[in-house]
Design an enzyme around this catalytic site. Sequence first.
Site, mmCIF file in Angstrom:
data_model
loop_
_atom_site.group_PDB
_atom_site.id
_atom_site.type_symbol
_atom_site.label_atom_id
_atom_site.label_comp_id
_atom_site.label_asym_id
_atom_site.label_seq_id
_atom_site.Cartn_x
_atom_site.Cartn_y
_atom_site.Cartn_z
ATOM 1 N N ASP A 22 -7.439 -13.624 -77.031
ATOM 2 C CA ASP A 22 -8.694 -13.182 -76.416
ATOM 3 C C ASP A 22 -9.550 -14.409 -76.130
ATOM 4 O O ASP A 22 -9.477 -15.408 -76.843
ATOM 5 C CB ASP A 22 -9.482 -12.281 -77.378
ATOM 6 C CG ASP A 22 -8.886 -10.882 -77.508
ATOM 7 O OD1 ASP A 22 -8.018 -10.503 -76.704
ATOM 8 O OD2 ASP A 22 -9.317 -10.164 -78.438
ATOM 9 N N ARG A 68 -4.959 -11.990 -68.774
ATOM 10 C CA ARG A 68 -5.830 -10.814 -68.676
ATOM 11 C C ARG A 68 -7.107 -11.292 -67.990
ATOM 12 O O ARG A 68 -7.668 -12.306 -68.392
ATOM 13 C CB ARG A 68 -6.163 -10.264 -70.060
ATOM 14 C CG ARG A 68 -7.185 -9.124 -70.019
ATOM 15 C CD ARG A 68 -7.812 -8.852 -71.378
ATOM 16 N NE ARG A 68 -6.851 -8.405 -72.350
ATOM 17 C CZ ARG A 68 -6.974 -8.658 -73.658
ATOM 18 N NH1 ARG A 68 -7.994 -9.356 -74.123
ATOM 19 N NH2 ARG A 68 -6.070 -8.217 -74.504
HETATM 20 P P1 FDA Z 1 -18.948 -2.931 -66.249
HETATM 21 O O1 FDA Z 1 -19.451 -2.825 -67.650
HETATM 22 O O2 FDA Z 1 -19.491 -3.983 -65.341
HETATM 23 O O3 FDA Z 1 -19.127 -1.525 -65.581
HETATM 24 C C1 FDA Z 1 -18.992 -1.335 -64.179
HETATM 25 C C2 FDA Z 1 -19.221 0.115 -63.858
HETATM 26 O O4 FDA Z 1 -18.127 0.908 -64.372
HETATM 27 C C3 FDA Z 1 -20.474 0.716 -64.499
HETATM 28 O O5 FDA Z 1 -21.602 0.448 -63.734
HETATM 29 C C4 FDA Z 1 -20.102 2.178 -64.545
HETATM 30 O O6 FDA Z 1 -20.274 2.777 -63.275
HETATM 31 C C5 FDA Z 1 -18.607 2.156 -64.857
HETATM 32 N N1 FDA Z 1 -18.359 2.254 -66.302
HETATM 33 C C6 FDA Z 1 -18.165 1.240 -67.155
HETATM 34 N N2 FDA Z 1 -17.916 1.681 -68.393
HETATM 35 C C7 FDA Z 1 -17.971 3.016 -68.336
HETATM 36 C C8 FDA Z 1 -17.810 4.061 -69.280
HETATM 37 N N3 FDA Z 1 -17.554 3.807 -70.564
HETATM 38 N N4 FDA Z 1 -17.931 5.343 -68.859
HETATM 39 C C9 FDA Z 1 -18.209 5.610 -67.579
HETATM 40 N N5 FDA Z 1 -18.385 4.670 -66.622
HETATM 41 C C10 FDA Z 1 -18.258 3.390 -66.992
HETATM 42 N N6 FDA Z 1 -14.343 -10.029 -72.582
HETATM 43 C C11 FDA Z 1 -14.253 -11.327 -72.980
HETATM 44 O O7 FDA Z 1 -15.204 -12.088 -72.797
HETATM 45 N N7 FDA Z 1 -13.097 -11.777 -73.582
HETATM 46 C C12 FDA Z 1 -12.019 -10.978 -73.759
HETATM 47 O O8 FDA Z 1 -11.002 -11.434 -74.292
HETATM 48 C C13 FDA Z 1 -12.097 -9.620 -73.350
HETATM 49 N N8 FDA Z 1 -11.058 -8.757 -73.497
HETATM 50 C C14 FDA Z 1 -11.126 -7.484 -72.975
HETATM 51 C C15 FDA Z 1 -10.032 -6.618 -73.024
HETATM 52 C C16 FDA Z 1 -10.079 -5.369 -72.420
HETATM 53 C C17 FDA Z 1 -8.887 -4.474 -72.463
HETATM 54 C C18 FDA Z 1 -11.273 -4.949 -71.750
HETATM 55 C C19 FDA Z 1 -11.349 -3.611 -71.039
HETATM 56 C C20 FDA Z 1 -12.369 -5.776 -71.736
HETATM 57 C C21 FDA Z 1 -12.322 -7.030 -72.352
HETATM 58 N N9 FDA Z 1 -13.436 -7.866 -72.336
HETATM 59 C C22 FDA Z 1 -13.305 -9.177 -72.759
HETATM 60 C C23 FDA Z 1 -14.763 -7.327 -71.973
HETATM 61 C C24 FDA Z 1 -15.124 -7.581 -70.505
HETATM 62 O O9 FDA Z 1 -15.367 -8.942 -70.308
HETATM 63 C C25 FDA Z 1 -16.376 -6.786 -70.081
HETATM 64 O O10 FDA Z 1 -17.449 -7.263 -70.850
HETATM 65 C C26 FDA Z 1 -16.265 -5.301 -70.274
HETATM 66 O O11 FDA Z 1 -15.006 -4.796 -69.949
HETATM 67 C C27 FDA Z 1 -17.339 -4.586 -69.424
HETATM 68 O O12 FDA Z 1 -17.111 -4.793 -68.063
HETATM 69 P P2 FDA Z 1 -16.300 -3.777 -67.126
HETATM 70 O O13 FDA Z 1 -15.425 -4.584 -66.244
HETATM 71 O O14 FDA Z 1 -15.582 -2.772 -67.968
HETATM 72 O O15 FDA Z 1 -17.351 -3.040 -66.227
#
Ligand code: FDA
Length: 303
Positions: free
Chosen positions: A132, A180
């Site tokens: 990670d 990833r």
């Molecule tokens: P974001 O939070 O920007 O959401 C975008 C949109 O998606 C929202 O506006 C909403 O519409 C929708 N949405 C999001 N979540 C929702 C929910 N629960 N229910 C409904 N709608 C929702 N970070 C890091 O720094 N180091 C790492 O090693 C990792 N590893 C990692 C593994 C995995 C499997 C994941 C999924 C994430 C990580 N992350 C990470 C975290 C990543 O950097 C990030 O902070 C989060 O995933 C949040 O960003 P998103 O891309 O999910 O969308």
Amino acid sequence: MKQASRNFFLFLSKNKTLNKSAKRWGLSLGASKVVAGADLKEAMESVRKLNQEGLMCTLDHLGEFVTEKQEAKDAADYSLKTLEAIVNYEVDCNLSLKLTKLGLDIDRKLCIQNMEKILEKAAAYDIFVRIDMEDYAHYEQTLDILKQLRKKYSNVGTVIQAYLYRASQDVEALKGVPLRLVKGAYKESPAVAMQEKAAIDENFFNIIQIHLLNGSYTAIATHDHVIIEKVKAFVTQHNIPRDLFEFQMLYGFRTEMQLQIVKEGYLFRTYVPFGKDWYGYFMRRLAERPQNVAFAFKGLFSK
Ligand code: FDA
């Protein structure tokens, strides 16, 4: 307001006293919705259930603030135990881990030794291990260690965060390495990381395209349906084979969508955190999505 609550939870995530207390509370405050169990046995049961629904998994034994060599060694031993459990339970699962938990802040050599022990065993079992990515203070060291380990082991990869200005450069440099790709979860200075959501989203899709077009295995880790739909259209348009990429989401988030993606025939992996040291992980999730606060506090009263 959104930025203020994000900063608040990221601030809390680093509080060592609360972290210590949380280990004693057990899985409370709604954490059990996003943490798959307090121990390995509970985690393996969760993985088995997810596998039955067509979701591959990656296990993360939670832990932060390792300051003693012995703690880092114990963490490495626990990873070995986890690898054995994956084999014994016959589940479709790999490992995610953090270098700080294996001693990066104490002794870099020890951290590498711990990683080598883990990778040796994982290779014998044909299991992939993902490092990670933590905050920017550990970024260079993580990439250096990854490159060193890749000389000996092909079953290791890492994570690149789209909010970093240098992300696309690093993705290009890591052609052929399973990555990833994520938006990025930590609070970083504007000197190194974009602060605007629109810019981060754009760069996220940009680095996904780079790695896929380079023919490198790509894990697209996001709960963002807009990005997911864009990726689906992109891979169709460019005839990118479905075994060159997978989608990933966190345990307990958008469960319906996770199953829907599998149903559509895409590879999907759920990131399954477990263990008593859940506090920092949970706070970072709250920082990302304050709506999670509602279910967190509901959890407090419905234990
Ligand atoms: P974001 O939070 O920007 O959401 C975008 C949109 O998606 C929202 O506006 C909403 O519409 C929708 N949405 C999001 N979540 C929702 C929910 N629960 N229910 C409904 N709608 C929702 N970070 C890091 O720094 N180091 C790492 O090693 C990792 N590893 C990692 C593994 C995995 C499997 C994941 C999924 C994430 C990580 N992350 C990470 C975290 C990543 O950097 C990030 O902070 C989060 O995933 C949040 O960003 P998103 O891309 O999910 O969308």
